[in-house]
Structures are given as structure tokens and as C-alpha cells.
Write an enzyme that holds these catalytic residues in place. Structure first.
Site, mmCIF file in Angstrom:
data_model
loop_
_atom_site.group_PDB
_atom_site.id
_atom_site.type_symbol
_atom_site.label_atom_id
_atom_site.label_comp_id
_atom_site.label_asym_id
_atom_site.label_seq_id
_atom_site.Cartn_x
_atom_site.Cartn_y
_atom_site.Cartn_z
ATOM 1 N N ARG A 202 0.818 -1.217 0.000
ATOM 2 C CA ARG A 202 0.000 0.000 0.000
ATOM 3 C C ARG A 202 0.855 1.271 0.000
ATOM 4 O O ARG A 202 0.526 2.272 0.629
ATOM 5 C CB ARG A 202 -0.973 -0.001 1.191
ATOM 6 C CG ARG A 202 -1.993 -1.134 1.143
ATOM 7 C CD ARG A 202 -2.854 -1.129 2.384
ATOM 8 N NE ARG A 202 -2.063 -1.464 3.562
ATOM 9 C CZ ARG A 202 -2.408 -1.162 4.813
ATOM 10 N NH1 ARG A 202 -3.524 -0.495 5.052
ATOM 11 N NH2 ARG A 202 -1.641 -1.512 5.811
ATOM 12 N N LYS B 17 -1.123 4.359 -1.246
ATOM 13 C CA LYS B 17 -2.047 4.847 -0.217
ATOM 14 C C LYS B 17 -1.318 5.718 0.803
ATOM 15 O O LYS B 17 -1.744 6.842 1.117
ATOM 16 C CB LYS B 17 -2.704 3.663 0.497
ATOM 17 C CG LYS B 17 -3.439 4.021 1.786
ATOM 18 C CD LYS B 17 -3.752 2.788 2.601
ATOM 19 C CE LYS B 17 -4.282 3.135 3.983
ATOM 20 N NZ LYS B 17 -5.577 3.832 3.958
ATOM 21 N N ILE C 2 -24.447 5.112 11.678
ATOM 22 C CA ILE C 2 -24.511 3.851 10.941
ATOM 23 C C ILE C 2 -23.835 2.714 11.682
ATOM 24 O O ILE C 2 -24.177 1.553 11.490
ATOM 25 C CB ILE C 2 -23.911 4.029 9.534
ATOM 26 C CG1 ILE C 2 -24.679 5.123 8.787
ATOM 27 C CG2 ILE C 2 -23.964 2.736 8.743
ATOM 28 C CD1 ILE C 2 -26.184 4.902 8.714
ATOM 29 N N GLU D 256 -24.709 -3.612 -5.642
ATOM 30 C CA GLU D 256 -23.423 -3.896 -6.280
ATOM 31 C C GLU D 256 -23.414 -5.208 -7.056
ATOM 32 O O GLU D 256 -22.840 -5.297 -8.139
ATOM 33 C CB GLU D 256 -22.355 -3.937 -5.193
ATOM 34 C CG GLU D 256 -20.988 -4.381 -5.620
ATOM 35 C CD GLU D 256 -20.060 -4.456 -4.418
ATOM 36 O OE1 GLU D 256 -19.300 -5.426 -4.331
ATOM 37 O OE2 GLU D 256 -20.111 -3.540 -3.585
ATOM 38 N N GLU E 198 -27.165 6.081 1.619
ATOM 39 C CA GLU E 198 -26.323 7.206 1.208
ATOM 40 C C GLU E 198 -27.181 8.202 0.443
ATOM 41 O O GLU E 198 -27.911 7.830 -0.462
ATOM 42 C CB GLU E 198 -25.191 6.685 0.323
ATOM 43 C CG GLU E 198 -24.283 7.764 -0.216
ATOM 44 C CD GLU E 198 -24.779 8.378 -1.504
ATOM 45 O OE1 GLU E 198 -24.530 9.585 -1.704
ATOM 46 O OE2 GLU E 198 -25.416 7.681 -2.300
ATOM 47 N N HIS F 274 -17.258 10.296 3.376
ATOM 48 C CA HIS F 274 -16.090 9.989 2.560
ATOM 49 C C HIS F 274 -15.384 11.257 2.081
ATOM 50 O O HIS F 274 -14.516 11.187 1.209
ATOM 51 C CB HIS F 274 -16.482 9.095 1.390
ATOM 52 C CG HIS F 274 -16.849 7.719 1.837
ATOM 53 N ND1 HIS F 274 -15.914 6.789 2.219
ATOM 54 C CD2 HIS F 274 -18.058 7.113 2.009
ATOM 55 C CE1 HIS F 274 -16.521 5.677 2.579
ATOM 56 N NE2 HIS F 274 -17.814 5.851 2.467
#
Length: 777
Positions: free
Chosen positions: A22, A25, A448, A622, A682, A711
């Protein structure tokens, strides 16, 4: 073009871009925090690209025949394409320089937002767990070749001795996935701008040809999907225009149009008749096509190695499938079915999976080697690779016969289910019982589930894994964090509380670690979006629950407060969607096994006094198949698995669920059929667009359209949240509405989380006061 260069016999459609550990990232997040500058970030990214090219050659791809895809991205490949063609929304005009260009800081601002400027909306990339940023295009969008980054990265490779294949999202898919800009008139369709966009792609192709590119890959997965809102005839017409126009250009590389995630069907003749040179076929999700006129003039790239899952698979069958295309064209190549961004880097990085399970798997590096093997077979004949084919077949046979793959007790229980096991009874009776039990205010507030995972929490988990903390010491630290989270929620004024999930590394992996039939990885990181990475678990056998998983944590949390506490579970569809799932039986059968394990957990939570249980299903949309003929069967088993998990409780127990990053209108009937008492979704990032679908569908259960986009690092103002709540109430009866963030708060920091939640409560109280209502009608 005068002559067409040969297409490589073996290639891949893309490779993981986050780095084996990563590295990207970490570098991107360091840039965001100001710990490194743009020059340092660019250097780290360049080193990753260099390492990737060398590794792909080591695994068997050609260095100078365009076999290596130049598919790197700092954040998202759709955002890359939008920035390349200058599709920057007007609210971000200040980020664009006099030449129409945007720097890396501006690029990330489009993805993350800044101040009052909301970021681009984010949603799922076809039926994968990857999220892309949705371009905003209107009549005012001024297309131009605003970024030459794709050209510079090709030149970087060439300078190092590689001739790679630049990759970009194709013009049809780019426009088909875009949404109308804020300035666009009602009814505007972004695909109507194709005439204006094609010259920009032509200019890009000319620049790449000038730089020495022999092939360019244009990704057009929209052509395989029947879930795109654009009418099919218009989509095919757009593809016909785009590729007849681009194919006739004199100054361009050869064009390879890849169509992953399904079969091209009626789009195949359109591409076959265009003057492009190569067509990529997903033969894992799709079937070998029938003969089509003009295909004999194309290179057919057989996507026979699954880029979407991690099983070693049947290599002999893959070779046979690729070889069968020889009846359609004399020019055949092999590839992965999709980009390998969906799978981890290397099975050899895993030390704890065991030899048997490891022998059944193929991560990205193993899949590249498989492609190289099949390519060698196409050139030298099957006998040249027979040993490799036999080894893969032996591993497949061993996997199917291994202990735990089939469990008689699990299968017997699933076989004995009746219709009553899927039915919870009358919703109105449940509402009455729950209203009396919980006595919640008008517009009840909750979150949530997860709260920020601090460095202290992650360090404690690492210390536990290294044996530096005992189980009891770790549990004490987690209980202290739970107490902190409960006290914070009470101080802010939330109505239904959560425990914050500090003990959970990931919402799927946590359950995988506690269910039979799963394995977890150490380094199996996969990009979810931007710098966000996950480690999908491996569901390899029949699933059961050896013992309760979440009950003790929930009971402890409820002991700290008089307010109701939600038990928090991940639903069966999401556990499947965010794992690498066995491919030797139908998904619906596997989902039913997971649902039964969760049903047992919910029953234990209820028995322990937890009156509200949330079963998250963010991945419901999805997994919806891209082909309409397959959707009804999927919705039947996916909805059925959720109902099987949740239907065993009493009327007074309130079942919540949560969904995110989807076009909910497509599955609104399925959401209703879940029969959850409350569904949170969302909605903030899309500015409450979903409420019209909810209203028009007649949805009458509890609904929590999110008012805080978690996000983005932005803190929504009280005014912004108030407007979102009021927009929701314009379309949805107030008695149904809950107030909550879009998603869990795990990835946010505490300062921004607390400020955002305070603003949410201030806005909610203001709307309550305006309504002059204290309880739901």
C-alpha cells in the site's frame, strides 16, 4: 496508420496500482496531510510504476510488445479520464489554470471536496466493489486535452526500455457513466456531447502516436451492461459513431477496445464493423460469441483468466475457450477478463493460509503467470504447457474434495427451510409494538455503526496479534473505547446509540474470522476507492457459526446507557460481495448458509436484551447482474437471504439495514422487499437525489437518507444539513424519516466527526421545532 503492429499474444487489462504494501495509499495520505510535497509524491508513484513494469516482465509479459498496460492512477481511472478531457465542474473552476490544466492537489480536491464545494459523487464500478467518481457534464462543459499525464507516463516507460500500452476509459463509457452538471437543463443527457468529446480523444491518440505508442487500450464496459440508464439503441449508436470516427484517424496507435464484466452481445457487431484493430472479450462472465461478420479482420483478445476472483481455476478449460476463438479470427490473444485491480498482488505474500488453500489460489501475479502460460500454448501448442494445465486440474480436484468444503449438517439445515422461515409478519403491527417500546422522538437520530478507528485502537489490535497484549488486556482497552463512544453520543444527544465497533478491523473480515468456511489474508489488500483499501476474506467452504460473535460487546454497551443500542451485523449479500467467494456452487446457496449463521447471531442478541439490530447490506445493488435476464433470480436469492437472517425475531425487535453507493432507483422494489423496519441510505453526496425514487415507489417503511458525506473531510454546516433534511421531508412522510450520516465513521477523525454530529443534531432540533411535532404520526 499504414501497418498494424502485432498485438501481444498474452496481456492483462490492468494491474493493482496501490503497491504491494500500500505504498501509494501511504504516500497520497502523506501528501494530503502535508508531510510530503507533490514532487515527493510523484517520485514515489514513478517508482511504483517502474517496479510494476519490471515485475510484469519477470512474470512473463513482453517488455516491448505493448503487453504491459499503463494503467496507473493516483485515485480513480474515471476521474483520470475526466481530468484528461477537461471535464471539471464549474464549482471547481478556480482549480484550473490558464491552459485548462489542474494540478495534483486540484485533482484530489475533485475527489474529496473543499469548503462548500462538494466532491464528485461516488458509486460502484459495474458489479464490483470498486468505487469510481462520477463525472459531471453539461452543455457548458468545455472539452479539451487538458492533461497529458497519460502521454508522459508512456514516455517514462519508453525511456526505461519498455513499450507499454496506455489505458484510458473509452468515450462512450465516460459519458454513459456521467451525470448532468448542476448547470444542465432538465432532461440533458451527457452522451449527447459525444460529438464534442471525440476530437479530444483524437488529439490524445495523435499525441500518443507521436510519442511512439503502438497500441492504446480503450475500456468500454458500458457496452456489456444493460443497467446503464441510456437506452440501448443510443448506446450502440454512440459506440458506432465513436469507433468509426476514431478508427478512421490517420495519426493514431492501433486501437484495442476492451469490454470487461460481461458479454458484448449486440455491441459485438458494432465493434466488429468499426475500423479498430482488437476487441477484448470477457469469456469468464460471458460466452464465446457466434460468428460475426468482420471479426476475422480483428485480433480477438480472450479474457479467460478471471480478473475478478482469486481462484486458480480450470486452466485447461481456459485454454480450450481461448483456442475456440480461432474459428472466428486467425489472430487470437489471451488476457485477464478484467483489470487485476480487483485482486491482491501475490499469494506468496501469505504465510498463514496453509499449503492446501494457497495451492487453490491465484492472485494478480499468479494470474499474470497463467496468462503467460496460455500465450505460450497458443504459440507452441498445448503439449508445450500440458504440465501446467495438469497441475491446475489436480489442484482443482483436490480443492473440491477437501474437508470443510462440504458440511452435511449445514446443507441439511438449509434443505429443511420453509416459507415461514423467510416471513416476519405484518409491518404495521411491528411499528405499533416498536413505537411503544422505544418511544423515539420525531426524526430519530443515530449513526450507521462505526466510530473513528484511532491510532491507539489500531496499535492495540497490532499488539494483540503480536502477542504483546493478552486477550483480557485488549478487551479492557476496547471496553474503555466503547464507554468513551457511548458518553460522546449521549453528550451530543443521539437517540439510538452504537458501540462504535473498535474491536472490528473490517466489517466483513471481523465476521469471517469468527465463522467456519472462511480464511483471511495478511497482505491481500485491494483498492476500494482512492486511498481506501480492504482485505477481502476468502470464503472457501460451507459456512456456520461456532459461537456468538457480537453479543458480549452489545450487552456491555447497553449496560452503559438507558438509550437503545443497536446490535451491528454485516448482511449475507455484503459478506459475499466483499469477500472472494467460492465458485463451485451458486451464490444463492452460499448466501443462505451465511444467512443462517447470522440468524443465530440475531437470535442471541435478541435473547440478551438488544432491541434493535442493524444488518448492513451496502452491497445489495453492487452484485445486481449487468444483464436484465439475470436480475430477477439475483434479487430473489439476495432479498431472500436477508429475510432469512432477520425473520426469526419478535415484532418488537426493530431490524435496521444500511445501503450505500448505489443507484437505488434500480433496486427500490428489492429494498422494500427486504422488509427491514428502518433502512438508512447514502444520500448526502448526491444531494438527496434518491428521495424522489423513494417517494414515487410508495416506500412506507422507516428510511434514513444520509445527511453527512463521511467519505469527504468536509464538515457539513448546520444550514447544509437543515436543507438536506427539509428536502427529504418534502418527499417522504416525516413519520418515516430517520436522521443519520451516509455511512460508518471509521475512516474519519474525531474532531471532524464530533463537529459534524453536533451540526446534525442542531439541524434536526431546528427542523423538529419547525414541525411542532414531538412524536411520529
Amino acid at each position: 496508420m499504414t501497418t498494424t503492429p502485432a498485438f501481444p499474444t498474452g496481456t492483462i487489462l490492468g494491474y493493482p496500482r496501490i503497491g504491494r504494501r500500500r505504498e501509494l495509499k501511504k504516500a497520497v495520505e502523506a501528501f494530503w496531510s502535508g508531510r510530503i510535497d507533490e514532487t515527493e509524491l510523484e517520485a514515489i508513484a514513478a517508482e511504483l510504476r517502474t517496479t510494476t513494469r519490471a515485475r510484469l516482465v519477470e512474470l512473463g509479459l513482453g517488455a516491448t510488445d505493448s503487453a504491459i498496460p499503463e494503467s496507473f492512477s493516483y485515485y480513480d481511472h474515471v476521474l483520470d479520464a475526466a481530468v484528461t478531457v477537461g471535464a471539471v465542474p464549474r464549482r471547481f473552476a478556480s482549480l484550473v489554470d490558464a491552459d485548462g490544466r489542474i494540478d495534483l492537489a486540484g485533482y484530489f480536491t475533485l475527489a474529496r471536496g473543499e469548503g462548500d464545494n462538494l466532491p464528485l459523487e461516488m458509486t460502484k464500478w459495474f458489479d464490483s466493489n470498486y468505487h469510481y467518481l462520477v463525472p459531471e457534464i453539461g452543455p457548458e462543459t468545455s472539452f479539451s486535452l487538458a492533461s497529458d499525464r497519460i502521454v508522459r507516463q508512456f514516455a517514462e516507460a519508453k525511456a526505461a526500455g519498455y513499450v507499454t500500452r496506455p489505458v484510458i476509459v473509452g468515450p462512450v463509457t465516460l459519458l454513459a457513466l456521467s451525470k448532468p452538471s448542476d448547470e444542465a437543463p432538465t432532461g440533458f443527457v451527457p452522451l449527447s456531447r459525444l460529438d464534442d468529446l471525440i476530437p479530444v480523444y483524437a488529439a490524445l491518440l495523435a499525441r500518443l502516436a507521436e510519442a511512439g505508442a503502438e497500441w492504446v487500450q480503450l475500456d468500454e464496459p458500458a457496452l456489456v451492461s444493460e443497467s446503464i440508464e441510456v437506452p440501448r439503441a443510443e448506446l450502440l449508436g454512440a459506440a458506432r459513431f465513436a469507433y468509426s470516427t476514431l478508427g478512421r484517424l490517420e495519426q493514431r496507435p492501433a486501437l484495442f477496445v476492451a469490454a470487461p464484466y460481461g458479454s458484448l452481445d449486440d455491441a459485438l457487431p458494432v465493434l466488429a464493423e468499426s475500423p479498430i484493430e482488437a476487441i477484448g472479450l470477457d469469456l469468464v462472465r460471458g460466452q464465446t460469441p457466434d460468428a460475426v461478420a468482420a471479426l476475422a479482420d480483428k485480433t480477438l483478445v480472450a479474457g479467460v483468466i478471471d480478473g475478478h476472483n482469486i481462484w486458480r481455476g480450470d486452466l485447461a478449460a481456459a485454454f480450450a475457450t481461448a483456442s475456440a476463438l480461432a474459428t472466428l479470427s486467425p489472430r487470437i490473444a489471451v488476457s485477464t477478463s478484467t483489470s487485476l485491480l480487483h485482486v491482491p498482488h501475490d499469494v506468496l505474500d501469505e504465510s498463514s493460509l496453509g499449503d492446501d488453500l494457497s495451492s487453490w489460489l491465484a492472485f494478480a501475479d499468479q494470474k499474470v503467470a497463467q496468462v503467460a502460460t496460455l500465450a505460450r500454448g497458443l504459440v507452441d501448442g498445448q503439449s508445450a504447457i500440458q504440465d501446467e494445465l495438469d497441475a491446475a486440474s489436480a489442484a482443482l480436484a483436490a480443492r473440491l474434495a477437501a474437508p470443510g468444503v462440504r458440511d452435511g449438517e449445514v446443507r441439511a439445515r438449509a434443505a429443511d427451510l420453509t416459507e415461514a422461515d423467510f416471513n416476519r409478519g405484518d409491518y404495521a403491527a411491528r411499528v405499533a409494538a416498536q413505537d411503544e417500546a422505544f418511544d423515539l422522538p420525531f426524526l430519530p437520530t443515530t449513526t450507521i455503526g462505526s466510530f473513528p478507528q484511532t491510532g491507539e485502537i489500531r496499535r492495540a489490535r497490532a499488539q494483540l496479534n503480536k502477542g504483546e497484549l493478552t486477550t483480557d488486556e485488549y478487551a479492557a482497552l476496547m471496553r474503555a473505547e466503547i464507554r468513551r463512544v457511548v458518553e460522546l453520543q449521549e453528550e451530543i444527544g443521539l437517540d439510538v446509540l452504537v458501540h462504535g465497533e473498535p474491536e472490528r478491523n473490517d466489517m466483513v473480515q471481523y465476521f469471517a474470522e469468527n465463522l467456519d468456511g472462511f480464511a483471511v489474508t495478511e497482505n491481500g489488500w485491494v483498492q476500494s476507492y482512492g486511498s481506501r483499501c480492504t482485505r477481502p476474506s476468502i470464503l472457501w467452504g460451507d459456512v456456520s457459526r461456532p459461537k456468538p460473535i457480537t453479543v458480549d460487546w452489545s450487552v456491555y454497551t447497553q449496560s452503559l446507557t438507558e438509550k437503545p443500542v443497536k446490535g451491528m451485523l454485516t448482511g449475507p449479500v455484503t459478506i459475499l460481495a466483499w469477500s472472494f467467494v467460492r465458485d463451485d456452487q451458486p451464490l444463492g446457496e452460499t448466501a443462505r448458509q451465511v444467512a443462517l449463521a447470522l440468524r443465530d447471531e440475531i437470535g442471541d442478541l435478541e435473547a440478551a436484551g438488544i432491541g434493535i439490530v442493524q444488518v448492513d447490506e451496502p452491497a445489495l445493488r453492487e452484485l445486481l447482474p449487468l444483464k436484465k435476464k439475470d436480475q430477477a433470480a439475483y434479487l430473489d436469492w439476495s432479498v431472500g437471504s436477508f429475510k432469512l437472517a432477520t425473520a426469526g425475531v419478535a415484532e418488537v425487535t426493530q431490524i435496521h439495514t444500511h445501503l450505500c453507493y448505489s443507484e437505488f432507483g434500480v433496486v427500490i422494489d428489492a429494498i422494500r422487499n427486504l422488509d427491514a423496519d428502518v433502512t438508512s441510505i447514502e444520500a448526502a453526496r448526491s444531494r438527496m437525489e434518491v428521495v424522489s425514487d423513494i417517494s414515487s415507489s410508495g416506500f412506507d417503511h422507516g428510511i434514513g437518507p444520509g445527511v453527512y458525506d463521511i467519505h469527504s473531510p468536509r464538515v457539513p454546516s448546520v444550514t447544509e444539513v437543515t436543507e438536506l433534511i427539509e428536502r427529504a421531508l418534502e418527499s417522504i412522510p416525516g413519520r418515516q424519516v430517520w436522521i443519520n450520516p451516509d455511512c460508518g465513521l471509521k475512516t474519519r477523525g474525531y474532531d471532524e466527526t464530533v463537529e459534524s454530529l453536533r451540526n446534525i443534531l442542531t439541524a434536526t432540533r431546528a427542523v423538529r421545532a419547525k414541525s411542532e411535532v414531538s412524536v411520529p404520526a
